[in-house]
Design a protein around this motif. Structure first.
Motif, PDB file in Angstrom:
ATOM      1  N   LYS A 168      37.879 -14.336  49.843  1.00 47.20           N
ATOM      2  CA  LYS A 168      38.613 -14.331  48.580  1.00 47.20           C
ATOM      3  C   LYS A 168      40.078 -14.020  48.845  1.00 47.20           C
ATOM      4  O   LYS A 168      40.410 -13.014  49.476  1.00 47.20           O
ATOM      5  N   MET A 169      40.946 -14.915  48.376  1.00 45.38           N
ATOM      6  CA  MET A 169      42.384 -14.752  48.533  1.00 45.38           C
ATOM      7  C   MET A 169      43.019 -14.522  47.171  1.00 45.38           C
ATOM      8  O   MET A 169      42.637 -15.156  46.186  1.00 45.38           O
ATOM      9  N   TYR A 170      43.976 -13.594  47.132  1.00 48.78           N
ATOM     10  CA  TYR A 170      44.630 -13.244  45.883  1.00 48.78           C
ATOM     11  C   TYR A 170      46.141 -13.354  46.041  1.00 48.78           C
ATOM     12  O   TYR A 170      46.737 -12.767  46.952  1.00 48.78           O
ATOM     13  N   SER A 171      46.759 -14.117  45.153  1.00 50.52           N
ATOM     14  CA  SER A 171      48.204 -14.331  45.193  1.00 50.52           C
ATOM     15  C   SER A 171      48.940 -13.126  44.629  1.00 50.52           C
ATOM     16  O   SER A 171      48.405 -12.357  43.824  1.00 50.52           O
ATOM     17  N   LYS A 172      50.179 -12.982  45.054  1.00 48.84           N
ATOM     18  CA  LYS A 172      51.029 -11.972  44.445  1.00 48.84           C
ATOM     19  C   LYS A 172      51.300 -12.373  42.999  1.00 48.84           C
ATOM     20  O   LYS A 172      51.551 -13.537  42.705  1.00 48.84           O
ATOM     21  N   ALA A 173      51.263 -11.410  42.104  1.00 46.58           N
ATOM     22  CA  ALA A 173      51.371 -11.702  40.680  1.00 46.58           C
ATOM     23  C   ALA A 173      52.827 -11.724  40.224  1.00 46.58           C
ATOM     24  O   ALA A 173      53.671 -11.003  40.768  1.00 46.58           O
ATOM     25  N   PRO A 174      53.158 -12.550  39.219  1.00 45.45           N
ATOM     26  CA  PRO A 174      54.499 -12.511  38.645  1.00 45.45           C
ATOM     27  C   PRO A 174      54.798 -11.133  38.069  1.00 45.45           C
ATOM     28  O   PRO A 174      53.903 -10.427  37.598  1.00 45.45           O
ATOM     29  N   LEU A 206      57.158 -11.984  29.415  1.00 46.39           N
ATOM     30  CA  LEU A 206      56.860 -13.224  30.118  1.00 46.39           C
ATOM     31  C   LEU A 206      57.551 -13.228  31.484  1.00 46.39           C
ATOM     32  O   LEU A 206      58.774 -13.050  31.568  1.00 46.39           O
ATOM     33  N   TYR A 207      56.746 -13.459  32.512  1.00 47.18           N
ATOM     34  CA  TYR A 207      57.244 -13.468  33.881  1.00 47.18           C
ATOM     35  C   TYR A 207      56.812 -14.765  34.570  1.00 47.18           C
ATOM     36  O   TYR A 207      55.787 -15.351  34.232  1.00 47.18           O
ATOM     37  N   ALA A 208      57.616 -15.169  35.557  1.00 47.64           N
ATOM     38  CA  ALA A 208      57.291 -16.362  36.340  1.00 47.64           C
ATOM     39  C   ALA A 208      57.469 -16.051  37.822  1.00 47.64           C
ATOM     40  O   ALA A 208      58.318 -15.243  38.208  1.00 47.64           O
ATOM     41  N   ARG A 209      56.661 -16.717  38.634  1.00 46.73           N
ATOM     42  CA  ARG A 209      56.782 -16.595  40.086  1.00 46.73           C
ATOM     43  C   ARG A 209      56.595 -17.976  40.699  1.00 46.73           C
ATOM     44  O   ARG A 209      55.660 -18.701  40.345  1.00 46.73           O
ATOM     45  N   VAL A 210      57.510 -18.347  41.599  1.00 49.52           N
ATOM     46  CA  VAL A 210      57.467 -19.631  42.282  1.00 49.52           C
ATOM     47  C   VAL A 210      57.350 -19.369  43.774  1.00 49.52           C
ATOM     48  O   VAL A 210      58.048 -18.505  44.327  1.00 49.52           O
ATOM     49  N   ALA A 211      56.449 -20.102  44.421  1.00 49.75           N
ATOM     50  CA  ALA A 211      56.291 -19.995  45.872  1.00 49.75           C
ATOM     51  C   ALA A 211      56.177 -21.404  46.446  1.00 49.75           C
ATOM     52  O   ALA A 211      55.577 -22.289  45.838  1.00 49.75           O
ATOM     53  N   ALA A 212      56.763 -21.609  47.613  1.00 49.70           N
ATOM     54  CA  ALA A 212      56.697 -22.915  48.274  1.00 49.70           C
ATOM     55  C   ALA A 212      56.650 -22.703  49.779  1.00 49.70           C
ATOM     56  O   ALA A 212      57.179 -21.720  50.306  1.00 49.70           O
ATOM     57  N   ALA A 213      56.000 -23.646  50.459  1.00 52.36           N
ATOM     58  CA  ALA A 213      55.903 -23.588  51.918  1.00 52.36           C
ATOM     59  C   ALA A 213      55.912 -25.007  52.466  1.00 52.36           C
ATOM     60  O   ALA A 213      55.303 -25.910  51.899  1.00 52.36           O
ATOM     61  N   SER A 214      56.619 -25.186  53.568  1.00 50.52           N
ATOM     62  CA  SER A 214      56.658 -26.476  54.252  1.00 50.52           C
ATOM     63  C   SER A 214      56.466 -26.224  55.739  1.00 50.52           C
ATOM     64  O   SER A 214      57.076 -25.316  56.310  1.00 50.52           O
ATOM     65  N   HIS A 215      55.596 -27.022  56.362  1.00 48.75           N
ATOM     66  CA  HIS A 215      55.294 -26.844  57.783  1.00 48.75           C
ATOM     67  C   HIS A 215      55.279 -28.209  58.457  1.00 48.75           C
ATOM     68  O   HIS A 215      54.532 -29.099  58.053  1.00 48.75           O
ATOM     69  N   HIS A 216      56.121 -28.375  59.476  1.00 50.59           N
ATOM     70  CA  HIS A 216      56.173 -29.608  60.259  1.00 50.59           C
ATOM     71  C   HIS A 216      56.162 -29.246  61.738  1.00 50.59           C
ATOM     72  O   HIS A 216      56.914 -28.371  62.179  1.00 50.59           O
ATOM     73  N   GLN A 217      55.315 -29.922  62.479  1.00 54.97           N
ATOM     74  CA  GLN A 217      55.199 -29.650  63.914  1.00 54.97           C
ATOM     75  C   GLN A 217      54.644 -30.880  64.613  1.00 54.97           C
ATOM     76  O   GLN A 217      53.701 -31.512  64.126  1.00 54.97           O
ATOM     77  N   ASP A 218      55.228 -31.225  65.754  1.00 53.99           N
ATOM     78  CA  ASP A 218      54.750 -32.369  66.521  1.00 53.99           C
ATOM     79  C   ASP A 218      53.360 -32.087  67.079  1.00 53.99           C
ATOM     80  O   ASP A 218      52.972 -30.933  67.315  1.00 53.99           O
ATOM     81  N   GLY A 219      52.618 -33.161  67.328  1.00 56.68           N
ATOM     82  CA  GLY A 219      51.291 -33.018  67.900  1.00 56.68           C
ATOM     83  C   GLY A 219      51.344 -32.490  69.327  1.00 56.68           C
ATOM     84  O   GLY A 219      52.260 -32.797  70.100  1.00 56.68           O
ATOM     85  N   TYR A 220      50.314 -31.693  69.695  1.00 53.16           N
ATOM     86  CA  TYR A 220      50.291 -31.105  71.030  1.00 53.16           C
ATOM     87  C   TYR A 220      49.370 -31.860  71.989  1.00 53.16           C
ATOM     88  O   TYR A 220      49.263 -31.492  73.162  1.00 53.16           O
ATOM     89  N   VAL A 221      48.687 -32.903  71.508  1.00 54.52           N
ATOM     90  CA  VAL A 221      47.951 -33.815  72.385  1.00 54.52           C
ATOM     91  C   VAL A 221      48.716 -35.138  72.427  1.00 54.52           C
ATOM     92  O   VAL A 221      49.006 -35.723  71.377  1.00 54.52           O
ATOM     93  N   THR A 222      49.036 -35.603  73.627  1.00 60.74           N
ATOM     94  CA  THR A 222      49.811 -36.831  73.788  1.00 60.74           C
ATOM     95  C   THR A 222      48.888 -38.022  74.001  1.00 60.74           C
ATOM     96  O   THR A 222      47.956 -37.952  74.809  1.00 60.74           O
TER      97      THR A 222
END
Length: 856
Positions: A168-174, A206-222
Motif C-alpha cells: 500500500k502506497m500513500y501520497s503526500k496530501a495537499p 481548499l488546497y492543491a498539490r501537483v507532482a510530476a516525474a520524468s525518467h529517461h535512460q538509454d538501454g543497458y543491453v546493446t
C-alpha cells in the motif's frame, strides 16, 4: 517494520528475520523492553492496516513501513526496489515477455503472468485504490508519504487477491505546503526531473498539490548485427548501410513521464473531500533480455524427422528426429538457431563477443512467403517497444458523523493501454516473436463505516467493496518453431468482485485486545477466445487427430484426460486453432474469509500477538489454449496462516525490533505449465506449445522474519532484516513434484544498512549511507529445472548526501550495484519445450547518478 527520518539527516528503517535468531530476539526484547523508553529516539510510525490510524507497534500484523526520506536515502525510485529490505518479499520488473509489469511474491505466494485470466497473489493499492493487474503495477515512487508492505493473507482487511500480502502506497496530501524541483543525471545518459508544488487556493478550505516525474535512460543491453560481427557466417544481415561498431540499438531503455494533481477540500468541520487525477505515459524500449542457452538437440535439424518430438514422430510412424529452427542462409544452407548466438556465460558459443549485456535480437521474421504454410504471412518486423498509457481518477470522502462514527467513501476509475514486443529467442533466427496489446478499464467503490461503542471498548469497521473491470488482450503470435502464426484475440475478459466485510477489536483492558474479521466475496469472470490468421481469416479446417496409443508417450493433456493429438504437420496453417473463435467460458466463486487476532502489551515497549487468517486468489479458465482440448478451468487457491509475533522498542528508545513466525496451510496452488503433454520419460516434452494454468497441489510453509533499526548515537543509524521460508509441497499433480518450490521464493533473505551523519559545518551537513541485500537461489518457473535456476547473490549500494544549513538545497551522489555484480532478475525458460531457448533479464551493472534538489 518501519523507516522514518530522525533529526536532521538521520534516518531509520526496519526489515525481517529467520527462525534461529527469533527466540533470542524475543528474550532480549522482553528483557530490554522493561527498561523503559525516553521521549527521544525512534519515532512513532502511523499505519492504517486495520482501517484506522494506529502506531505500527500496536498493530498485530507483520508490516514493513518505509517513508519518503528512507526511499530517497536508499536511492529507490521504483516500487520493486523496496523489496530489498522487506523480509520474505520478492518484487522484480517483469521480463521482456511480460511487458511493463512487476512480478510480486510475498511468503512464496504471487504471480508471474500478466494475463487478465490470472489474478495477482499480492494486492497493490495506491491511496486505497486497488490495482488489479501486473501490467501497470511497476509504479514510480512519486511524491509518496510512505509505503506499507503487509505480509500474510489480508483476506478480511484488503480482500481481493491479497492472499500473500498487500503493498500500500500513500501520497503526500495537499496542505503540507512547500515544493521542490529535483534534477538527476547518471549512467546511460539518465536524466530525471521531479517536481512538487503545494498551494492554498481558499484559506483554510481548499488546497492543491501537483507532482510530476520524468525518467529517461538509454538501454543497458546493446543489440548487434550478427553478420556485421561475423562476416564469415551464413546469417544474413538486415541492415542497409554502414554500422558504427555493428550496433543496431539497445534494450531496456526507459522513457516515461508521470503526473498527479490532488485537491483537498475541507467542506465543513466534519467533511473532507480528496480528489486525485494521475497520468503516466511510458514509451520505453523492449525489456533487457539476452540469450542464455539453446537446446541444439531441438533447434538443429535431425534425421529428417517430420517434427521436433520423438514420441510424436513415432505416433505418426516417422523417424525420431527434429525439423530444427532455421532461416535461409546466405550460402543456400539453413542458418540454425544455436549457442553461437549466446554472447556470455557457461553456454557462450559466440566467437567475437564476451558480453553479458549483448543481444543479437532482430524482432524480425525474415522467412520468405510460403503459401499454404505458417509462412504465408512472412516476412514481418515489429518495433522493439514497451509502452503504457495509464490514467485514473479518484475521490475519497471522509465524514465525521459524530465522535463515535466516521464514514469513508473511496471511488475510482482507471484505464490503460499497453503494447510490448518480444523476440523470444534473442537471435537473428526467428523461433518465436510476439507483439502484444492490452486494454483495460476498471470501476471501484468502497464504503467503510468506522464506529466505537462502550466508551471506546469496542471499535469496528463495516463496509462493502464493489469492483468491475474489463479488458482485452490482442497479440500477433509468430511461433515459427511450432508452425503457428496467428492473431490471438482481442479476447475480452470482463469480471467483477463484490464484497462485504466486518472488522472489530475488543479492548478487553488497557493491555489486551481481541480482533476478529469476516469478508464475503463474490467473483465472476468470463473469458472469450478469438483466434484468427494474420490476414483476418479463420483457420480453414480442423487438423486430423493422431489417436492416443498407450505406451507410446503422450499419456495425458491434463490430469486424467487422454485424447487424440492434433496433427498439424503438412496441413492448413493454424489448423489446430480451428474452433477457437468466439468461444466463451465463465468461472465464478464465492468465498468467506476470516481472521482472529489476540495481542497483549506487556509494558509500554513490548507487545506480542497471535493471529489466524485466511485468503484466496481467484481461479479462472485457460486464456491460451492452442487446441480446444486445452480449454480447461482451474480453481481458486486458498490459504490459512497461523502467525505469532512481537513488536518492541528497546534500549531507551534507541532500537525498534519486530519479529514474526508463521505457518501457511496452502491448498489448490495455481501454477502454469509450459508443456501440456507429459511424455515418457518425463523430461521429454510434447509436440505443441502450451501455457496451461492448473491447480498443482498443497503445501505446508513455515517461516520467520526479523526487522531491526538501531540508533547507537545521535549520528549513527543501523538497520537490518533477515527472513527464512521453508516451502514444502505435501501433495502435487504431475509434473510438479514435492521437491519443487514456487517461483521467486528464496529460502533466505537478509539486508543491512548503515548511515552516518557528520557534524554540521559552515558548508552544510553531510551524510553517508551503505546498503547491502542478499537473496538465496530461486527458480523462475513452477516446474523447477537447472535452466530456470538463479543462484543467490548480494548487491550493495552507496550514497553520499549533502544539505545546506537552511535546508533549501540538497545534493546526492549515488552508486548502485557497487561491486558490479552480474546477475539475472528473471529467466524465461523454454529449454525443455519446443521453444528450446533460455533468455535472461540481467540486472543493471554498476551505475552512478548525481542529484540536485531545490526546496521551496
Amino acid at each position: 517494520m518501519t523507516s522514518m527520518l530522525r533529526s536532521g539527516f538521520s534516518k531509520r528503517h526496519a526489515c525481517g528475520a529467520p527462525a534461529k535468531p527469533l527466540g533470542i530476539a524475543l528474550a532480549v526484547a522482553m528483557a530490554a523492553g522493561a527498561l523503559g523508553a525516553s521521549a527521544q529516539g525512534v519515532e512513532e510510525i502511523v499505519v492504517t492496516a486495520e482501517f484506522r490510524a494506529a502506531n505500527v507497534q500496536d498493530t498485530p500484523i507483520a508490516i514493513t513501513a518505509v517513508n519518503s526520506e528512507m526511499l530517497e536515502a536508499r536511492s529507490q525510485t521504483s516500487i520493486y526496489e523496496v523489496a530489498a529490505q522487506a523480509p520474505n518479499v520478492t518484487l522484480k520488473p517483469a521480463s521482456q515477455n511480460q511487458g511493463p509489469a512487476m512480478v510480486a511474491f510475498i511468503r512464496g505466494i504471487g504471480q508471474t503472468d500478466f494475463n487478465f485470466a490470472l489474478e495477482p497473489g499480492v494486492g497493490l493499492y495506491i491511496d486505497d485504490v486497488y490495482y488489479p493487474t501486473l501490467t501497470g503495477s511497476l509504479v514510480d515512487l512519486m511524491d509518496l508519504d510512505r509505503v506499507e508492505v503487509l505480509r500474510g493473507p489480508q483476506g478480511t482487511l484488503a480482500g481481493k487477491n491479497s492472499i500473500g500480502g498487500a503493498i500500500k502506497m500513500y501520497s503526500k496530501a495537499p496542505g503540507e505546503g512547500g515544493g521542490s524541483l529535483q534534477l538527476t543525471y547518471g549512467s546511460y545518459n539518465r536524466i530525471d526531473v521531479r517536481g512538487t508544488a503545494d498551494f492554498e487556493i481558499a484559506e483554510d478550505r481548499l488546497y492543491a498539490r501537483v507532482a510530476a516525474a520524468s525518467h529517461h535512460q538509454d538501454g543497458y543491453v546493446t543489440r548487434y548485427d550478427y553478420q556485421c560481427l561475423h562476416p564469415s557466417s551464413n546469417v544474413p544481415t538486415y541492415i542497409q548501410g554502414r554500422l558504427k561498431d555493428c550496433k543496431v540499438g539497445s534494450l531496456g531503455g526507459k522513457a516515461y513521464t508521470a503526473g498527479r494533481l490532488q485537491l483537498r477540500w475541507l467542506a465543513s468541520d466534519d467533511v473532507t473531500v480528496n480528489l486525485s487525477a494521475d497520468i503516466t505515459n511510458d514509451d520505453s524500449e523492449a525489456g533487457a533480455d539476452v540469450l542464455v542457452r539453446v537446446n541444439e538437440a531441438r533447434t538443429v535439424g535431425g534425421a529428417a524427422g517430420p517434427y521436433w518430438d520423438p514420441a510424436y514422430a513415432a505416433l505418426q510412424g516417422g523417424t525420431a528426429g527434429y525439423q530444427g529452427t532455421s532461416i535461409p542462409g546466405t550460402d543456400g544452407n539453413p542458418a540454425y538457431l544455436t549457442n553461437a548466438f549466446v554472447p556470455y556465460g557457461t553456454y557462450r558459443g559466440d566467437t567475437v563477443l564476451n558480453d553479458g549485456y549483448a543481444s543479437y535480437s532482430t524482432f524480425l521474421d525474415p522467412n520468405p512467403t510460403t503459401p499454404g504454410t505458417a509462412l504465408s504471412w512472412s516476412p514481418v518486423a515489429i518495433n522493439p517497444q514497451s509502452t503504457l498509457d495509464h490514467w485514473g481518477l479518484s475521490a475519497v470522502i471522509d465524514w465525521d458523523i459524530s465522535d463515535n462514527f466516521q464514514l469513508k467513501s473511496i471511488t475510482s476509475y482507471r484505464k490503460y493501454d499497453s503494447n510490448w514486443a518480444q523476440d523470444v529467442d534473442n537471435s537473428p533466427i526467428n523461433s518465436q516473436m510476439l507483439l502484444q496489446r492490452l486494454e483495460h478499464d476498471q470501476w471501484s467503490e468502497e464504503l467503510r463505516l468506522n464506529g466505537s461503542f462502550a466508551d471506546g471498548a469496542l471499535d469496528f469497521t463495516v463496509g462493502g467493496f464493489f469492483f468491475e473491470q474489463d479488458g482485452t488482450l490482442e497479440a500477433n503470435v509468430n511461433l515459427y518453431y511450432a508452425q503457428f502464426n496467428f492473431i490471438h484475440g482481442p479476447d475480452p475478459t470482463p469480471s467483477h468482485n463484490y464484497a462485504g466485510f466486518l472488522h472489530a477489536t475488543w479492548h478487553v483492558n488497557d493491555d489486551l485486545n481481541l480482533s476478529a474479521g469476516l469478508r464475503y466475496s463474490d467473483d465472476e469472470k468470463t473469458y472469450t477466445h478469438f483466434r484468427r490468421n494474420p490476414d483476418g481469416t479463420l483457420p480453414a479446417a480442423a487438423c486430423g487427430l493422431v489417436p492416443f496409443v498407450a505406451g507410446q508417450g503422450l499419456p495425458e493433456i491434463a490430469p486424467g484426460l487422454t485424447v487424440g493429438i492434433p496433427n498439424w504437420v503438412g496441413q492448413a496453417p493454424n489448423c489446430a486453432l480451428f474452433g477457437l473463435y468466439d468461444v466463451s467460458a465463465t468461472w465464478a466463486d464465492t468465498r468467506l474469509d476470516w481472521r482472529v487476532a489476540l495481542d497483549y502489551r506487556w509494558n509500554d515497549n513490548f507487545m506480542t500477538y497471535g493471529q489466524v487468517s485466511t485468503g484466496y486468489k481467484g481461479g479462472g479458465v485457460n486464456p491460451r489454449p492452442f487446441v480446444l482440448e486445452q480449454l480447461l478451468d482451474f480453481n481458486s487457491e486458498v490459504i490459512t496462516t497461523y502467525e505469532l509475533g512481537f513488536k518492541s522498542t528497546l534500549f531507551d528508545n534507541k532500537m525498534r525490533l519486530n519479529g514474526a513466525v508463521f505457518y501457511n496451510d496452502y491448498t489448490d496452488i495455481i501454477m502454469t505449465l509450459s508443456s501440456c503433454f507429459q511424455t515418457t520419460p518425463a523430461t521429454t516434452d510434447g509436440p505443441g506449445p502450451c501455457a496451461l494454468p492448473f491447480n498443482a497441489g498443497t503445501a505446508k510453509v513455515p517461516g520467520a522474519e526479523l526487522e531491526m533499526e538501531f540508533y547507537p548515537t545521535d549520528n549513527l543509524m543501523i538497520d537490518a532484516a533477515v527472513s527464512y521460508i521453508d516451502f514444502e509441497y505435501k501433495q502435487t499433480v504431475a509434473p510438479i513434484t514435492t521437491s519443487m518450490v514456487p517461483p521467486y521464493t528464496p529460502k533466505w533473505k537478509w539486508s543491512a544498512g548503515i548511515q552516518y551523519t557528520f557534524a554540521e559545518t559552515s558548508y552544510g551537513a553531510f551524510s553517508a549511507r551503505v546498503d547491502a541485500a542478499y537473496q538465496s537461489s530461486i527458480n523462475t518457473a513452477a516446474f523447477n529445472e537447472a535452466t530456470n535456476h538463479i543462484n543467490g547473490y548480494t548487491l550493495a549500494n552507496a550514497r553520499l548526501m549533502w544539505r545546506s544549513l537552511d535546508e533549501t538545497w540538497n545534493a546526492a551522489l549515488e552508486i548502485t550495484n557497487l561491486t558490479d555484480k552480474y546477475y539475472y532478475l528473471t529467466l524465461t525458460d523454454q529449454y525443455g519445450s519446443a521453444g528450446a531457448t533460455v533468455s535472461g533479464q540481467p540486472g543493471m551493472p554498476r551505475v552512478f547518478a548525481l542529484t540536485l534538489r531545490r526546496n521551496f
